[in-house]
Design a protein around this motif. Structure first.
Motif, PDB file in Angstrom:
ATOM      1  N   VAL A  72       0.917  -1.045   0.111  1.00 62.73           N
ATOM      2  CA  VAL A  72       0.181   0.045   0.081  1.00 62.73           C
ATOM      3  C   VAL A  72       0.835   1.196   0.202  1.00 62.73           C
ATOM      4  O   VAL A  72       0.593   2.172  -0.863  1.00 62.73           O
ATOM      5  CB  VAL A  72      -0.947   0.021   1.092  1.00 62.73           C
ATOM      6  N   GLU A  73       1.852   1.335   0.846  1.00 65.73           N
ATOM      7  CA  GLU A  73       2.779   2.233   0.823  1.00 65.73           C
ATOM      8  C   GLU A  73       3.337   2.672  -0.438  1.00 65.73           C
ATOM      9  O   GLU A  73       3.467   3.615  -0.962  1.00 65.73           O
ATOM     10  CB  GLU A  73       3.904   2.138   2.005  1.00 65.73           C
ATOM     11  N   ALA A  74       3.827   1.717  -1.059  1.00 69.39           N
ATOM     12  CA  ALA A  74       4.716   1.549  -2.396  1.00 69.39           C
ATOM     13  C   ALA A  74       3.524   2.030  -3.494  1.00 69.39           C
ATOM     14  O   ALA A  74       4.144   2.815  -4.162  1.00 69.39           O
ATOM     15  CB  ALA A  74       5.481   0.482  -2.711  1.00 69.39           C
ATOM     16  N   GLY A  75       2.862   1.162  -3.329  1.00 68.79           N
ATOM     17  CA  GLY A  75       1.696   1.303  -4.577  1.00 68.79           C
ATOM     18  C   GLY A  75       0.969   2.778  -4.907  1.00 68.79           C
ATOM     19  O   GLY A  75       0.784   3.104  -6.012  1.00 68.79           O
ATOM     20  N   VAL A  76       0.677   3.486  -3.599  1.00 67.58           N
ATOM     21  CA  VAL A  76      -0.004   4.799  -3.733  1.00 67.58           C
ATOM     22  C   VAL A  76       0.995   5.972  -3.225  1.00 67.58           C
ATOM     23  O   VAL A  76       0.560   6.868  -3.245  1.00 67.58           O
ATOM     24  CB  VAL A  76      -1.350   4.715  -2.651  1.00 67.58           C
ATOM     25  N   GLY A  77       2.282   5.385  -2.858  1.00 65.26           N
ATOM     26  CA  GLY A  77       3.256   6.489  -2.621  1.00 65.26           C
ATOM     27  C   GLY A  77       2.944   7.172  -1.616  1.00 65.26           C
ATOM     28  O   GLY A  77       3.182   8.507  -1.198  1.00 65.26           O
ATOM     29  N   ALA A  78       2.582   6.391  -0.349  1.00 68.65           N
ATOM     30  CA  ALA A  78       2.274   7.017   0.932  1.00 68.65           C
ATOM     31  C   ALA A  78       3.593   6.798   1.569  1.00 68.65           C
ATOM     32  O   ALA A  78       4.567   6.334   1.256  1.00 68.65           O
ATOM     33  CB  ALA A  78       1.299   6.005   1.793  1.00 68.65           C
ATOM     34  N   GLY A  79       3.600   7.915   2.754  1.00 70.29           N
ATOM     35  CA  GLY A  79       4.565   7.778   3.740  1.00 70.29           C
ATOM     36  C   GLY A  79       4.886   7.009   4.882  1.00 70.29           C
ATOM     37  O   GLY A  79       5.686   6.586   5.209  1.00 70.29           O
ATOM     38  N   GLY A  80       3.686   6.064   4.743  1.00 74.26           N
ATOM     39  CA  GLY A  80       3.473   5.157   5.862  1.00 74.26           C
ATOM     40  C   GLY A  80       2.161   4.350   5.949  1.00 74.26           C
ATOM     41  O   GLY A  80       1.147   4.687   4.841  1.00 74.26           O
ATOM     42  N   THR A  81       1.801   3.544   6.717  1.00 73.04           N
ATOM     43  CA  THR A  81       0.573   3.003   6.926  1.00 73.04           C
ATOM     44  C   THR A  81       0.079   2.913   8.375  1.00 73.04           C
ATOM     45  O   THR A  81       0.861   3.155   9.144  1.00 73.04           O
ATOM     46  CB  THR A  81       0.340   1.601   6.200  1.00 73.04           C
ATOM     47  N   PHE A  82      -1.291   2.975   8.486  1.00 73.31           N
ATOM     48  CA  PHE A  82      -2.134   2.886   9.788  1.00 73.31           C
ATOM     49  C   PHE A  82      -2.513   1.227   9.441  1.00 73.31           C
ATOM     50  O   PHE A  82      -3.570   1.227   8.735  1.00 73.31           O
ATOM     51  CB  PHE A  82      -2.960   3.672   9.934  1.00 73.31           C
ATOM     52  N   VAL A  83      -2.154   0.439  10.744  1.00 72.51           N
ATOM     53  CA  VAL A  83      -2.777  -0.995  10.529  1.00 72.51           C
ATOM     54  C   VAL A  83      -3.565  -1.162  11.654  1.00 72.51           C
ATOM     55  O   VAL A  83      -3.124  -0.956  12.755  1.00 72.51           O
ATOM     56  CB  VAL A  83      -1.551  -1.866  10.320  1.00 72.51           C
ATOM     57  N   ALA A  84      -4.703  -1.505  11.487  1.00 69.47           N
ATOM     58  CA  ALA A  84      -5.760  -1.710  12.554  1.00 69.47           C
ATOM     59  C   ALA A  84      -6.830  -2.564  12.422  1.00 69.47           C
ATOM     60  O   ALA A  84      -7.048  -3.204  11.427  1.00 69.47           O
ATOM     61  CB  ALA A  84      -6.562  -0.336  12.876  1.00 69.47           C
ATOM     62  N   MET A  85      -7.274  -3.038  13.927  1.00 68.31           N
ATOM     63  CA  MET A  85      -8.319  -4.171  13.497  1.00 68.31           C
ATOM     64  C   MET A  85      -9.063  -3.731  15.018  1.00 68.31           C
ATOM     65  O   MET A  85      -8.722  -3.588  16.099  1.00 68.31           O
ATOM     66  CB  MET A  85      -7.649  -5.554  14.006  1.00 68.31           C
ATOM     67  N   ASN A  86     -10.517  -4.181  14.815  1.00 69.71           N
ATOM     68  CA  ASN A  86     -11.292  -3.967  15.733  1.00 69.71           C
ATOM     69  C   ASN A  86     -12.065  -5.261  16.232  1.00 69.71           C
ATOM     70  O   ASN A  86     -12.200  -6.179  15.427  1.00 69.71           O
ATOM     71  CB  ASN A  86     -12.603  -3.247  15.657  1.00 69.71           C
TER      72      ASN A  86
END
Length: 140
Positions: A72-86
């Protein structure tokens, strides 16, 4: 499970924009993303919470989540990711799922989505830690 939308997506009966479909799980774009590129990762079998995920499935499932966080980070050029689960509370679909949300500096998302609090003192914090440790030990 017939009424579960995520089971329907896994089975190919409910349309979704799939990112990956592997034995360890299926990932697809969230239809109401926090940010574009927000992916949901689900196990192929119907499980409701993380506690329901068999121990032998942990490496494969979380390996997939890890790979998707990097993709996701590489594919959309993001600076990072937030990974979460409820689990149970705020779990809009009762099927185990992990959110992988692209992040960029200044995107407006502030920390967690709930108010923060403080322990009254070190003793209160220690009491909470001891109760959690005891529950962990009794769970084996």
């Amino acid at each position: 499970m017939a009424a579960c939308v995520f089971c329907g997506i896994v089975a190919g009966e409910v349309p979704a924009t799939r990112v990956v479909d592997e034995p360890d799980g299926v990932a697809f774009l969230d239809t109401r993303p926090v940010f574009k590129g927000h992916v949901l990762v689900v196990p192929r079998t119907h499980l409701v919470t993380l506690a329901d995920l068999p121990s032998e499935s942990l490496p494969g499932y979380f390996g997939l989540v890890r790979r998707l966080a990097m993709a996701v980070e590489a594919g959309v050029g993001a600076g990072g990711t937030f990974v979460a689960m409820n689990n149970k509370v705020s779990q809009s679909v009762p099927h185990l799922h992990t959110h992988v949300v692209p992040r960029t500096k200044g995107d407006g998302l502030r920390g967690f989505f709930w108010p923060r609090t403080r322990y009254a003192d070190d003793a209160e914090a220690q009491g909470h830690a001891e109760r959690i440790t005891a529950a962990l030990i009794s769970a084996g």
